[in-house]
Every structure is written in C-alpha cells, then in structure tokens.
Design a protein around this motif. Structure first.
Motif, PDB file in Angstrom:
ATOM      1  N   THR A 134       6.741   4.921   7.562  1.00  0.00           N
ATOM      2  CA  THR A 134       5.588   4.171   7.077  1.00  0.00           C
ATOM      3  C   THR A 134       4.453   5.032   6.536  1.00  0.00           C
ATOM      4  O   THR A 134       3.350   4.538   6.338  1.00  0.00           O
ATOM      5  CB  THR A 134       5.038   3.271   8.195  1.00  0.00           C
ATOM      6  OG1 THR A 134       4.697   4.082   9.314  1.00  0.00           O
ATOM      7  CG2 THR A 134       6.068   2.228   8.603  1.00  0.00           C
ATOM      8  N   GLN A 135       4.702   6.298   6.270  1.00  0.00           N
ATOM      9  CA  GLN A 135       3.647   7.151   5.727  1.00  0.00           C
ATOM     10  C   GLN A 135       3.462   6.950   4.230  1.00  0.00           C
ATOM     11  O   GLN A 135       2.584   7.528   3.638  1.00  0.00           O
ATOM     12  CB  GLN A 135       3.936   8.614   6.023  1.00  0.00           C
ATOM     13  CG  GLN A 135       3.814   8.940   7.503  1.00  0.00           C
ATOM     14  CD  GLN A 135       4.085  10.388   7.769  1.00  0.00           C
ATOM     15  OE1 GLN A 135       5.115  10.914   7.376  1.00  0.00           O
ATOM     16  NE2 GLN A 135       3.154  11.046   8.438  1.00  0.00           N
ATOM     17  N   GLY A 136       4.276   6.141   3.608  1.00  0.00           N
ATOM     18  CA  GLY A 136       4.196   5.917   2.164  1.00  0.00           C
ATOM     19  C   GLY A 136       5.139   6.844   1.428  1.00  0.00           C
ATOM     20  O   GLY A 136       5.484   7.917   1.913  1.00  0.00           O
ATOM     21  N   GLY A 177      26.344   3.151  12.211  1.00  0.00           N
ATOM     22  CA  GLY A 177      25.095   2.468  12.521  1.00  0.00           C
ATOM     23  C   GLY A 177      24.110   3.289  13.334  1.00  0.00           C
ATOM     24  O   GLY A 177      23.075   2.780  13.750  1.00  0.00           O
ATOM     25  N   LYS A 178      24.390   4.580  13.546  1.00  0.00           N
ATOM     26  CA  LYS A 178      23.530   5.411  14.386  1.00  0.00           C
ATOM     27  C   LYS A 178      22.434   6.146  13.632  1.00  0.00           C
ATOM     28  O   LYS A 178      21.523   6.697  14.239  1.00  0.00           O
ATOM     29  CB  LYS A 178      24.378   6.421  15.160  1.00  0.00           C
ATOM     30  CG  LYS A 178      25.291   5.762  16.170  1.00  0.00           C
ATOM     31  CD  LYS A 178      26.080   6.785  16.922  1.00  0.00           C
ATOM     32  CE  LYS A 178      26.986   6.095  17.948  1.00  0.00           C
ATOM     33  NZ  LYS A 178      27.792   7.068  18.684  1.00  0.00           N
ATOM     34  N   ARG A 179      22.515   6.180  12.296  1.00  0.00           N
ATOM     35  CA  ARG A 179      21.510   6.871  11.486  1.00  0.00           C
ATOM     36  C   ARG A 179      21.241   6.052  10.222  1.00  0.00           C
ATOM     37  O   ARG A 179      22.077   5.269   9.769  1.00  0.00           O
ATOM     38  CB  ARG A 179      21.965   8.274  11.075  1.00  0.00           C
ATOM     39  CG  ARG A 179      22.245   9.233  12.201  1.00  0.00           C
ATOM     40  CD  ARG A 179      21.025   9.687  12.952  1.00  0.00           C
ATOM     41  NE  ARG A 179      20.226  10.630  12.176  1.00  0.00           N
ATOM     42  CZ  ARG A 179      18.998  10.982  12.496  1.00  0.00           C
ATOM     43  NH1 ARG A 179      18.394  10.481  13.544  1.00  0.00           N
ATOM     44  NH2 ARG A 179      18.318  11.831  11.754  1.00  0.00           N
ATOM     45  N   ILE A 180      20.064   6.268   9.659  1.00  0.00           N
ATOM     46  CA  ILE A 180      19.693   5.691   8.374  1.00  0.00           C
ATOM     47  C   ILE A 180      19.287   6.847   7.475  1.00  0.00           C
ATOM     48  O   ILE A 180      18.501   7.706   7.871  1.00  0.00           O
ATOM     49  CB  ILE A 180      18.516   4.699   8.515  1.00  0.00           C
ATOM     50  CG1 ILE A 180      18.934   3.500   9.367  1.00  0.00           C
ATOM     51  CG2 ILE A 180      18.021   4.247   7.139  1.00  0.00           C
ATOM     52  CD1 ILE A 180      17.781   2.563   9.716  1.00  0.00           C
ATOM     53  N   VAL A 181      19.850   6.882   6.278  1.00  0.00           N
ATOM     54  CA  VAL A 181      19.441   7.873   5.282  1.00  0.00           C
ATOM     55  C   VAL A 181      18.444   7.180   4.356  1.00  0.00           C
ATOM     56  O   VAL A 181      18.542   5.982   4.109  1.00  0.00           O
ATOM     57  CB  VAL A 181      20.654   8.444   4.507  1.00  0.00           C
ATOM     58  CG1 VAL A 181      21.341   7.399   3.654  1.00  0.00           C
ATOM     59  CG2 VAL A 181      20.268   9.655   3.678  1.00  0.00           C
ATOM     60  N   TYR A 182      17.453   7.948   3.870  1.00  0.00           N
ATOM     61  CA  TYR A 182      16.436   7.363   2.992  1.00  0.00           C
ATOM     62  C   TYR A 182      15.784   8.474   2.185  1.00  0.00           C
ATOM     63  O   TYR A 182      16.036   9.667   2.412  1.00  0.00           O
ATOM     64  CB  TYR A 182      15.390   6.584   3.803  1.00  0.00           C
ATOM     65  CG  TYR A 182      14.544   7.423   4.725  1.00  0.00           C
ATOM     66  CD1 TYR A 182      13.222   7.737   4.392  1.00  0.00           C
ATOM     67  CD2 TYR A 182      15.049   7.907   5.921  1.00  0.00           C
ATOM     68  CE1 TYR A 182      12.436   8.508   5.232  1.00  0.00           C
ATOM     69  CE2 TYR A 182      14.272   8.684   6.767  1.00  0.00           C
ATOM     70  CZ  TYR A 182      12.966   8.983   6.426  1.00  0.00           C
ATOM     71  OH  TYR A 182      12.199   9.756   7.265  1.00  0.00           O
ATOM     72  N   VAL A 183      14.925   8.105   1.255  1.00  0.00           N
ATOM     73  CA  VAL A 183      14.179   9.057   0.428  1.00  0.00           C
ATOM     74  C   VAL A 183      12.719   9.011   0.853  1.00  0.00           C
ATOM     75  O   VAL A 183      12.181   7.947   1.108  1.00  0.00           O
ATOM     76  CB  VAL A 183      14.296   8.701  -1.074  1.00  0.00           C
ATOM     77  CG1 VAL A 183      13.391   9.585  -1.920  1.00  0.00           C
ATOM     78  CG2 VAL A 183      15.738   8.822  -1.525  1.00  0.00           C
ATOM     79  N   SER A 184      12.094  10.192   0.936  1.00  0.00           N
ATOM     80  CA  SER A 184      10.666  10.249   1.260  1.00  0.00           C
ATOM     81  C   SER A 184       9.985  11.345   0.456  1.00  0.00           C
ATOM     82  O   SER A 184      10.575  12.396   0.195  1.00  0.00           O
ATOM     83  CB  SER A 184      10.464  10.515   2.746  1.00  0.00           C
ATOM     84  OG  SER A 184       9.078  10.590   3.041  1.00  0.00           O
ATOM     85  N   PHE A 238       0.834  -1.205   0.000  1.00  0.00           N
ATOM     86  CA  PHE A 238       0.000   0.000   0.000  1.00  0.00           C
ATOM     87  C   PHE A 238       0.872   1.259   0.000  1.00  0.00           C
ATOM     88  O   PHE A 238       0.631   2.201   0.727  1.00  0.00           O
ATOM     89  CB  PHE A 238      -0.974  -0.001   1.181  1.00  0.00           C
ATOM     90  CG  PHE A 238      -1.729  -1.280   1.328  1.00  0.00           C
ATOM     91  CD1 PHE A 238      -2.598  -1.699   0.333  1.00  0.00           C
ATOM     92  CD2 PHE A 238      -1.561  -2.085   2.436  1.00  0.00           C
ATOM     93  CE1 PHE A 238      -3.304  -2.894   0.451  1.00  0.00           C
ATOM     94  CE2 PHE A 238      -2.251  -3.284   2.569  1.00  0.00           C
ATOM     95  CZ  PHE A 238      -3.121  -3.683   1.574  1.00  0.00           C
ATOM     96  N   GLY A 239       1.914   1.259  -0.783  1.00  0.00           N
ATOM     97  CA  GLY A 239       2.851   2.383  -0.886  1.00  0.00           C
ATOM     98  C   GLY A 239       4.220   1.995  -0.362  1.00  0.00           C
ATOM     99  O   GLY A 239       4.347   1.144   0.517  1.00  0.00           O
ATOM    100  N   TRP A 240       5.255   2.599  -0.920  1.00  0.00           N
ATOM    101  CA  TRP A 240       6.624   2.295  -0.518  1.00  0.00           C
ATOM    102  C   TRP A 240       6.895   2.820   0.880  1.00  0.00           C
ATOM    103  O   TRP A 240       6.574   3.955   1.200  1.00  0.00           O
ATOM    104  CB  TRP A 240       7.610   2.905  -1.511  1.00  0.00           C
ATOM    105  CG  TRP A 240       7.546   2.263  -2.850  1.00  0.00           C
ATOM    106  CD1 TRP A 240       6.970   2.767  -3.970  1.00  0.00           C
ATOM    107  CD2 TRP A 240       8.058   0.986  -3.205  1.00  0.00           C
ATOM    108  NE1 TRP A 240       7.088   1.878  -5.011  1.00  0.00           N
ATOM    109  CE2 TRP A 240       7.751   0.776  -4.570  1.00  0.00           C
ATOM    110  CE3 TRP A 240       8.737  -0.015  -2.507  1.00  0.00           C
ATOM    111  CZ2 TRP A 240       8.119  -0.388  -5.239  1.00  0.00           C
ATOM    112  CZ3 TRP A 240       9.100  -1.166  -3.181  1.00  0.00           C
ATOM    113  CH2 TRP A 240       8.797  -1.338  -4.529  1.00  0.00           C
ATOM    114  N   LYS A 241       7.540   1.982   1.702  1.00  0.00           N
ATOM    115  CA  LYS A 241       7.845   2.324   3.080  1.00  0.00           C
ATOM    116  C   LYS A 241       9.194   1.713   3.467  1.00  0.00           C
ATOM    117  O   LYS A 241       9.641   0.753   2.851  1.00  0.00           O
ATOM    118  CB  LYS A 241       6.752   1.798   4.008  1.00  0.00           C
ATOM    119  CG  LYS A 241       5.385   2.384   3.664  1.00  0.00           C
ATOM    120  CD  LYS A 241       4.280   1.680   4.388  1.00  0.00           C
ATOM    121  CE  LYS A 241       2.947   2.215   3.872  1.00  0.00           C
ATOM    122  NZ  LYS A 241       1.826   1.419   4.255  1.00  0.00           N
ATOM    123  N   VAL A 242       9.825   2.254   4.497  1.00  0.00           N
ATOM    124  CA  VAL A 242      11.114   1.742   4.978  1.00  0.00           C
ATOM    125  C   VAL A 242      10.888   0.926   6.248  1.00  0.00           C
ATOM    126  O   VAL A 242      10.186   1.367   7.164  1.00  0.00           O
ATOM    127  CB  VAL A 242      12.103   2.890   5.234  1.00  0.00           C
ATOM    128  CG1 VAL A 242      13.398   2.370   5.857  1.00  0.00           C
ATOM    129  CG2 VAL A 242      12.399   3.637   3.939  1.00  0.00           C
TER     130      VAL A 242
END
Length: 122
Positions: free
Chosen positions: A56-58, A69-76, A37-41
C-alpha cells in the motif's frame, strides 16, 4: 451475478478503480490492483468482502498468485522509482525484491506452473 454454466458468481470490485484481479489457486481469495491515491495491491475474499491492503505504499500493481498459493508476485516502484518485481506472503508480509535492474522497468510478472520460476518483461 450468477454466470450461466459456471459454479462461481461475478465479484464486482468497482470501488476506487480496482483492476487486474487474480484468483488464488484454491479460489477462496482474489488479489487485485486498486488506484486510490496511487496504485496499490489488495486482497479480498472470493465474495468481495474482507478487502485488505497488501502493498500500500503506492506504485504497486499486477499481482499474481504462486501455484501453491503461498506467495504473490507483483510490481512495485517503492525501491527505486522504477518497476521492480517483488514477492510477498498472502497477508502482505515477507516482501522480497526479486529484480534489481536499475536501468529498466520490470513488469507483468507471472509464475511458472510449478512455481519455480517467475517470468516478466523488462
């Protein structure tokens, strides 16, 4: 499934079209994208158990762990409907929008080896 000449086993994250997995630096966790129901991490233990939604907002994808290991980078796409680079803690907290360019989509973030820079395409 054990891999020949490797110390790790294969972790199969098939449920709900999981993709783009990245190991944490210590090898205990995986961050990955899932399309349900939409891309989520999401994050999971190294054996595939303990799956937890992080972004998880999509419209969130392409996670990559910082070298420490203290942060995660991602696209939203949450902020403006376009891809922006964000960071968060491994538990999904302390989300910070890194790019603010409303004219383009920012994708494929990756940490520098020392963790002081994030490279991405725009």
């Amino acid at each position: 499934m054990a891999l020949p000449n490797c110390r790790r086993s294969c972790v199969y994250l098939i449920a709900w079209r999981s993709a783009l997995p990245h190991w944490s630096p210590d090898g205990s966790l995986l961050a990955f994208t899932r399309n349900r129901f939409g891309w989520k991490v999401f994050r999971a233990n190294a054996d595939g158990s303990g799956v937890k939604g992080l972004a998880t907002q999509g419209g969130s994808c392409r996670p990559d762990w910082s070298p420490d290991g203290k942060r995660i980078v991602y696209v939203s796409h949450v902020a403006d409907g376009k891809g922006d680079v964000w960071t968060m803690d491994p538990d999904g907290g302390a989300k910070v929008r890194v790019t603010l360019n409303s004219e383009s989509y920012d994708y494929d973030p990756a940490w520098s080896p020392d963790g002081s820079w994030i490279a991405y395409q725009s």
